[in-house]
Enzyme design. Structure first.
Site, PDB file in Angstrom:
ATOM      1  CE1 TYR A  69       7.052  -0.170  24.423  1.00 48.24           C
ATOM      2  CE2 TYR A  69       4.955   0.883  24.878  1.00 48.24           C
ATOM      3  CZ  TYR A  69       5.980   0.601  24.011  1.00 48.24           C
ATOM      4  OH  TYR A  69       5.949   1.093  22.737  1.00 48.24           O
TER       5      TYR A  69
ATOM      6  CE  LYS B  68       9.533   2.019  22.915  1.00 49.09           C
ATOM      7  NZ  LYS B  68      10.310   1.894  21.682  1.00 49.09           N
TER       8      LYS B  68
ATOM      9  CB  SER C 107       5.048   4.561  23.284  1.00 44.75           C
ATOM     10  OG  SER C 107       3.760   4.186  23.688  1.00 44.75           O
TER      11      SER C 107
HETATM   12  N1  UFG Z   1      -8.983  -4.069  23.575  1.00 44.94           N
HETATM   13  C1  UFG Z   1     -10.044  -4.933  23.824  1.00 44.94           C
HETATM   14  N2  UFG Z   1      -9.880  -6.232  23.486  1.00 44.94           N
HETATM   15  C2  UFG Z   1      -8.750  -6.735  22.916  1.00 44.94           C
HETATM   16  C3  UFG Z   1      -7.672  -5.834  22.661  1.00 44.94           C
HETATM   17  C4  UFG Z   1      -7.817  -4.513  23.006  1.00 44.94           C
HETATM   18  O1  UFG Z   1     -11.090  -4.537  24.344  1.00 44.94           O
HETATM   19  O2  UFG Z   1      -8.683  -7.935  22.657  1.00 44.94           O
HETATM   20  C5  UFG Z   1      -9.153  -2.646  23.898  1.00 44.94           C
HETATM   21  C6  UFG Z   1      -8.178  -2.176  24.955  1.00 44.94           C
HETATM   22  O3  UFG Z   1      -8.741  -2.320  26.243  1.00 44.94           O
HETATM   23  C7  UFG Z   1      -7.986  -0.712  24.559  1.00 44.94           C
HETATM   24  C8  UFG Z   1      -8.213  -0.677  23.061  1.00 44.94           C
HETATM   25  O4  UFG Z   1      -8.878  -1.901  22.754  1.00 44.94           O
HETATM   26  O5  UFG Z   1      -8.960   0.057  25.166  1.00 44.94           O
HETATM   27  C9  UFG Z   1      -6.919  -0.611  22.277  1.00 44.94           C
HETATM   28  O6  UFG Z   1      -6.040  -1.616  22.770  1.00 44.94           O
HETATM   29  P1  UFG Z   1      -4.660  -1.978  22.049  1.00 44.94           P
HETATM   30  O7  UFG Z   1      -4.056  -3.093  22.829  1.00 44.94           O
HETATM   31  O8  UFG Z   1      -4.890  -2.177  20.601  1.00 44.94           O
HETATM   32  O9  UFG Z   1      -3.825  -0.661  22.208  1.00 44.94           O
HETATM   33  P2  UFG Z   1      -3.445   0.168  23.526  1.00 44.94           P
HETATM   34  O10 UFG Z   1      -4.198   1.450  23.447  1.00 44.94           O
HETATM   35  O11 UFG Z   1      -3.558  -0.623  24.751  1.00 44.94           O
HETATM   36  O12 UFG Z   1      -1.894   0.317  23.277  1.00 44.94           O
HETATM   37  C10 UFG Z   1      -1.337   1.441  22.679  1.00 44.94           C
HETATM   38  C11 UFG Z   1      -0.014   1.047  22.029  1.00 44.94           C
HETATM   39  C12 UFG Z   1       0.998   0.692  23.083  1.00 44.94           C
HETATM   40  C13 UFG Z   1       1.067   1.769  24.118  1.00 44.94           C
HETATM   41  C14 UFG Z   1      -0.286   2.020  24.728  1.00 44.94           C
HETATM   42  C15 UFG Z   1      -0.275   3.142  25.726  1.00 44.94           C
HETATM   43  O13 UFG Z   1      -0.196  -0.038  21.168  1.00 44.94           O
HETATM   44  O14 UFG Z   1       2.284   0.559  22.476  1.00 44.94           O
HETATM   45  O15 UFG Z   1      -1.178   2.389  23.689  1.00 44.94           O
HETATM   46  O16 UFG Z   1      -1.344   3.004  26.622  1.00 44.94           O
HETATM   47  F1  UFG Z   1       1.914   1.415  25.106  1.00 44.94           F
END
Ligand code: UFG
Length: 327
Positions: free
Chosen positions: A139, A143, A115
C-alpha cells in the site's frame, strides 16, 4: 468544475460536502466498491472505475473539469500484502489513466491523497517530508510510486500536484451527517467506538511491548475536517504559485492506543472492554508528523484535532450510524 475521485469514500466524501457548502461545482467519480452512495446522495455522481480508461475519459468529456482531488484507491495495509497486484493495478494503473485523461483534456491541477505509509519505519520523530521513504507495505509503496509518477509529469508536462501524506485520519463531519464507515473496519477509533456502541464485545490491542510509555504504539490523530481544510488550501496554493509539493498532515502530537481507549471511555461514558493480543505485523512503534511545512507554506493549522474533539465527533456519527443504518 471540480472532480473528486473516490468521492464516496471516507475523506473524499467529507471534502465533497465541504466544497458543496462553499458553493463549488463538484462531480464525484467512484466505483462504490468501498465508497458509499449514501455519502454522496443528491450530488453529481459518475459511477465508474479508474482502471477503465474510457470511464474516466467520459467524465472529462462530459464535464468542464479544471481541478482534481484524487482519493480513489485501495487503502488497507494488510490486504495490500496479501494481494499486491490489486494494489499496484488499482492504485498505480488507475492513477496513470487519470493523469493521461488530465493531460488529454488540459487539466493541470491535482491534489493527491498520499500516506504516512510512504515512510515505513521512520528514522526520527517527528517525521519531516525529506526523511527516507522506505515503505514496509505494498500500500505504502503504491502511494510512493504515484507521488514519483506525479513528480515526473510535473517536470515534463504542465501537471502540478500536491501530495498530502496523511497520518491517522479520524473524526466525522461537524454536523455528524457523514463519518467513517469501512467494511471491514480495521482502524482503531471506529473499532473502539463500535465496541462502545455494543457492536463488538471488546477491542483487541495489538501488542503492549513496544518501546513507548505504556507499551502500545503511538499515532498522530488528525481530524478529518482539518485534513479537508488542508486540501482546499493546497489547491489554492498550487494554483496561485504554479508549483508542486508534498506535505505531511498530522497534528504533531502522539497518543498511545491505551490513551485513545481511555479518552474514548471518557467521551462516551461507556466501559470499553479490551484484551491485549499479539502485534499486528508491520505496525511501527511511533508515527508522529512534523507539519511545519504545511503550516509555513499553506498557512494551515489543525484546529479540531484535540483527541477528545476527534473522538466526540466520531462518537456522534457512530451512534447515529450504528443505530439507524438506513442510509
Ligand atoms: N490497533 C489496535 N487494535 C485494533 C486496531 C488498531 O490495537 O483493532 C492499533 C494498531 O496496532 C496501531 C493503532 O491502533 O498501533 C492505529 O491503528 P490503525 O489501524 O487505526 O491505523 P494505522 O496507524 O495502522 O494506519 C495508518 C493509516 C494507514 C497507513 C498507516 C501507515 O490509517 O492508511 O497508518 O502505517 F497506511
Amino acid at each position: 468544475m471540480i472532480l473528486v475521485t473516490g468521492g464516496g469514500g471516507y475523506i473524499g466524501s467529507h471534502l465533497v460536502k465541504k466544497l458543496k457548502e462553499d458553493g463549488k461545482e463538484v462531480v464525484v467519480f467512484d466505483n462504490f466498491e468501498r465508497g458509499h452512495k449514501w455519502a454522496v446522495k443528491d450530488l453529481d455522481v459518475v459511477e465508474g472505475d479508474l482502471r477503465n480508461k474510457e470511464d474516466i475519459k467520459k467524465v472529462f468529456n462530459n464535464y468542464n473539469i479544471d481541478e482534481v482531488y484524487h482519493f480513489a484507491a485501495y487503502s488497507l495495509v494488510g490486504e495490500s500484502m496479501e494481494n499486491p497486484m490489486k494494489y499496484f493495478k488499482g492504485n498505480v494503473c488507475g492513477t496513470l489513466n487519470l493523469i493521461e485523461a488530465m493531460i488529454e483534456y488540459n487539466v493541470r491541477y491535482i491534489v493527491f491523497s498520499s500516506s504516512a505509509a510512504v515512510y515505513g519505519n521512520p528514522e526520527k520523530i517527528p517525521i519531516t517530508e525529506d526523511q527516507p521513504k522506505n515503505p514496509t507495505s505494498v500500500y505504502g509503496q503504491s502511494k510512493l510510486m504515484i507521488e514519483e509518477i506525479l513528480e515526473w509529469f510535473s517536470r515534463l508536462n504542465k501537471i502540478r500536484y500536491v501530495a498530502l501524506r496523511y497520518f491517522n485520519a479520524a473524526g466525522a463531519y461537524y454536523d455528524g451527517s457523514i463519518g467513517e464507515a469501512h467494511d471491514p473496519e480495521t482502524h482503531l477509533i471506529p473499532i473502539v467506538l463500535q465496541t462502545a456502541v455494543g457492536k463488538r464485545e471488546k477491542v483487541f490491542i495489538y501488542g503492549n511491548d513496544y518501546p513507548t510509555k505504556d507499551g502500545t504504539p503511538v499515532r498522530d490523530y488528525i481530524h478529518v475536517m482539518d485534513l479537508i481544510d488542508a486540501h482546499i488550501k493546497a489547491m489554492e496554493w498550487m494554483k496561485s504559485e504554479d508549483e508542486s509539493e508534498v506535505f505531511n498532515l498530522g497534528n504533531g502530537k502522539g497518543f498511545t492506543v491505551l490513551e485513545v481507549l481511555e479518552t474514548a471511555k471518557k467521551v462516551t461514558s461507556k466501559d470499553i472492554d479490551f484484551e491485549i493480543t499479539s502485534r499486528r505485523p508491520g505496525d511501527p512503534a511511533v508515527l508522529v508528523a512534523s507539519c511545519e511545512r504545511a503550516k509555513k507554506v499553506l498557512g494551515w493549522t489543525p484546529k479540531s484535532s484535540d483527541l477528545e474533539k476527534i473522538i466526540l465527533d466520531a462518537w456522534r456519527w457512530h451512534k447515529k450510524f450504528e443505530q439507524h443504518k438506513n442510509f
